[in-house]
Write a protein that holds these residues in place. Structure first.
Motif, PDB file in Angstrom:
ATOM      1  N   UNK A 156       0.822  -1.203   0.000  1.00 40.11           N
ATOM      2  CA  UNK A 156       0.000   0.000   0.000  1.00 40.11           C
ATOM      3  C   UNK A 156       0.862   1.261   0.000  1.00 40.11           C
ATOM      4  N   UNK A 157       2.008   1.202   0.678  1.00 39.65           N
ATOM      5  CA  UNK A 157       2.882   2.368   0.766  1.00 39.65           C
ATOM      6  C   UNK A 157       3.464   2.734  -0.596  1.00 39.65           C
ATOM      7  N   UNK A 158       4.027   1.755  -1.299  1.00 42.52           N
ATOM      8  CA  UNK A 158       4.641   2.061  -2.596  1.00 42.52           C
ATOM      9  C   UNK A 158       3.572   2.387  -3.625  1.00 42.52           C
ATOM     10  N   UNK A 159       2.398   1.764  -3.499  1.00 49.11           N
ATOM     11  CA  UNK A 159       1.300   2.080  -4.401  1.00 49.11           C
ATOM     12  C   UNK A 159       0.852   3.529  -4.223  1.00 49.11           C
ATOM     13  N   UNK A 160       0.807   3.983  -2.979  1.00 44.96           N
ATOM     14  CA  UNK A 160       0.420   5.364  -2.696  1.00 44.96           C
ATOM     15  C   UNK A 160       1.447   6.345  -3.258  1.00 44.96           C
ATOM     16  N   UNK A 161       2.730   5.996  -3.132  1.00 47.26           N
ATOM     17  CA  UNK A 161       3.788   6.862  -3.671  1.00 47.26           C
ATOM     18  C   UNK A 161       3.665   6.950  -5.185  1.00 47.26           C
ATOM     19  N   UNK A 162       3.449   5.810  -5.832  1.00 44.18           N
ATOM     20  CA  UNK A 162       3.320   5.786  -7.289  1.00 44.18           C
ATOM     21  C   UNK A 162       2.128   6.608  -7.744  1.00 44.18           C
ATOM     22  N   UNK A 163       1.014   6.482  -7.038  1.00 39.64           N
ATOM     23  CA  UNK A 163      -0.182   7.246  -7.409  1.00 39.64           C
ATOM     24  C   UNK A 163       0.026   8.748  -7.186  1.00 39.64           C
ATOM     25  N   UNK A 164       0.781   9.098  -6.147  1.00 45.54           N
ATOM     26  CA  UNK A 164       1.064  10.503  -5.898  1.00 45.54           C
ATOM     27  C   UNK A 164       1.932  11.081  -7.015  1.00 45.54           C
ATOM     28  N   UNK A 165       2.919  10.323  -7.451  1.00 47.34           N
ATOM     29  CA  UNK A 165       3.775  10.769  -8.561  1.00 47.34           C
ATOM     30  C   UNK A 165       2.958  10.946  -9.840  1.00 47.34           C
ATOM     31  N   UNK A 166       2.010  10.013 -10.062  1.00 45.20           N
ATOM     32  CA  UNK A 166       1.125  10.136 -11.223  1.00 45.20           C
ATOM     33  C   UNK A 166       0.301  11.418 -11.136  1.00 45.20           C
ATOM     34  N   UNK A 167      -0.198  11.699  -9.936  1.00 49.41           N
ATOM     35  CA  UNK A 167      -1.007  12.907  -9.738  1.00 49.41           C
ATOM     36  C   UNK A 167      -0.190  14.169  -9.990  1.00 49.41           C
ATOM     37  N   UNK A 168       1.119  14.071  -9.798  1.00 49.55           N
ATOM     38  CA  UNK A 168       2.014  15.202 -10.039  1.00 49.55           C
ATOM     39  C   UNK A 168       2.428  15.311 -11.505  1.00 49.55           C
ATOM     40  N   UNK A 169       1.885  14.429 -12.314  1.00 53.29           N
ATOM     41  CA  UNK A 169       2.179  14.489 -13.741  1.00 53.29           C
ATOM     42  C   UNK A 169       3.313  13.610 -14.207  1.00 53.29           C
TER      43      UNK A 169
END
Length: 398
Positions: free
Chosen positions: A16-29
């Protein structure tokens, strides 16, 4: 502020932690390729959607029975009996079923119901990372049974027998496995069962959440189908998240012996009570579908697995076993480490891969395999193959 010991000792889910980081990076473009989550990319069946719409019109919004609505429990018992035909003389009934908020709660409830402080729980490694954390909450002790790439990440009867001690209270088996995709044959399960028959104090928990995602020629076998004599001390856990693609709707269950189910019911009655009424309606509609309706998912996963393996095996620095179930590839990256490198475990590998290639995978450290990473092929083929090629390129220059 002082927190309870049970909470202070818990580790955040690495997945869940790495998935959240990946999704945050996606949200940042950022153009991140996310291969972390164990979540089918298929949509739920139309029958499930339509059933929920109808339930909304019928105003099915009230509390549900703590163990689940009767029709759903009947269908779960029926499904389990079909998979465990060797129990035909003593089949499961709806009264043996507890419907839970996902398979994770089913496992959690079982741990709290059966494990006391100091009890030992045997877990083959690599393992799903939440098992040991649940054991911690129950004040038990996890004891790992190691496996190897050469053994296809499976234990044998000898491995199990030598791991059992007077403190052993539970054995967990997950076939097909998260994170390795390892699948035990009927004969292999029977050999493990022979050992467990000699130790009547041990409960068996069979996590069968990936039962429909099977690529073997022999086919998937339920633990109790192979070992009917262990019925009275085996709890089967399953759910709709993987086969029904209903991850967000949180429908899981346990099927347990007559003396266990009431205890699970009492525990859940004081925690979450019954699960969402609409989710249960969707689960009923999905469980009524014929088996062939699920086949297209299995075939698509198989195609993805085969093509991803072709790409990953281009690098001589990594090893990847061919999974016979689930939708994960467990990649041994120990070959990329050298004595001159300071990055000596998968945590460093995963962080660098995300930074340099924008590919997110899960470190094997929390799975009990510090030199491995897990990637999910429950994503579209183009994204999967692009991510695998980036992993190969990264390993070649690591």
């Amino acid at each position: 502020m002082i927190f309870s010991r049970r909470v202070s000792e818990l580790q955040e889910s690495a997945t869940l932690k790495i998935n959240a980081i990946a999704n945050q990076l996606k949200a940042e473009g950022k153009a991140v390729i996310n291969l972390t989550a164990g979540e089918p990319d298929f949509h739920v069946f139309d029958e499930a959607k339509n059933a929920i719409i109808e339930a909304l019109h019928q105003n099915l919004s009230k509390y549900t029975p703590t163990p689940g609505v009767p029709e759903l429990r009947e269908l779960i018992a029926k499904k389990t009996n079909l998979q465990q035909a060797s129990l035909a003389s003593n089949p499961w009934k709806a009264s043996n079923v507890m419907v839970t908020n996902g398979g994770k709660q089913a496992l959690f409830d079982v741990m709290l119901t059966l494990i006391d402080e100091g009890d030992e729980v045997l877990i083959p490694a690599p393992f799903w990372l939440s098992y040991p954390e649940m054991v911690k909450v129950a004040a038990g002790t996890s004891k790992y049974i190691p496996t190897t790439f050469e053994s296809h990440y499976k234990i044998n009867a000898h491995d199990l027998a030598k791991s059992i001690s007077p403190k052993t209270k539970m054995f967990i088996i997950n076939s097909p496995s998260n994170p390795t995709g390892a699948l035990y044959s009927k004969k292999e399960l029977q050999e493990l069962g022979k050992v467990l028959e000699q130790h009547p104090q041990i409960w068996i928990v069979s996590d069968e959440i990936y039962d429909r995602i099977d690529y073997s020629s022999e086919g998937w076998t339920a633990f109790l189908e192979a070992n009917p004599s262990l019925r009275n001390r085996t709890i089967t856990v399953n759910g709709m998240s993987k086969s029904g693609a209903m991850t967000g709707w949180r429908v899981g269950w346990s099927v347990s012996p007559e003396n266990v189910t009431p205890k699970l019911n009492a525990l859940q009655g004081h925690s979450t009570s019954g699960i969402c009424s609409l989710s249960q309606v969707a689960a009923i509609a999905t469980l009524k579908l014929p088996a062939e309706r699920f086949e297209y998912q299995r075939k698509e996963y198989l195609n993805r697995r085969n093509l991803a393996l072709e790409v990953l095996r281009k690098s001589a620095k990594i090893k990847v076993d061919e999974p016979l179930g689930a939708f994960y590839l467990f990649v041994d990256v120990s070959g990329v480490f050298t004595k001159n490198k300071t990055e000596q475990d998968a945590n460093d590998f995963v962080q660098r891969l995300l930074q340099e290639e924008q590919v997110a995978v899960v470190s094997g450290v929390d799975f009990g395999a510090p030199k491995c990473v897990r990637l999910s092929f429950a994503t579209d083929l183009q994204t999967l193959l692009k991510g695998c090629q980036k992993i190969v390129d990264f390993c070649e220059r690591f």
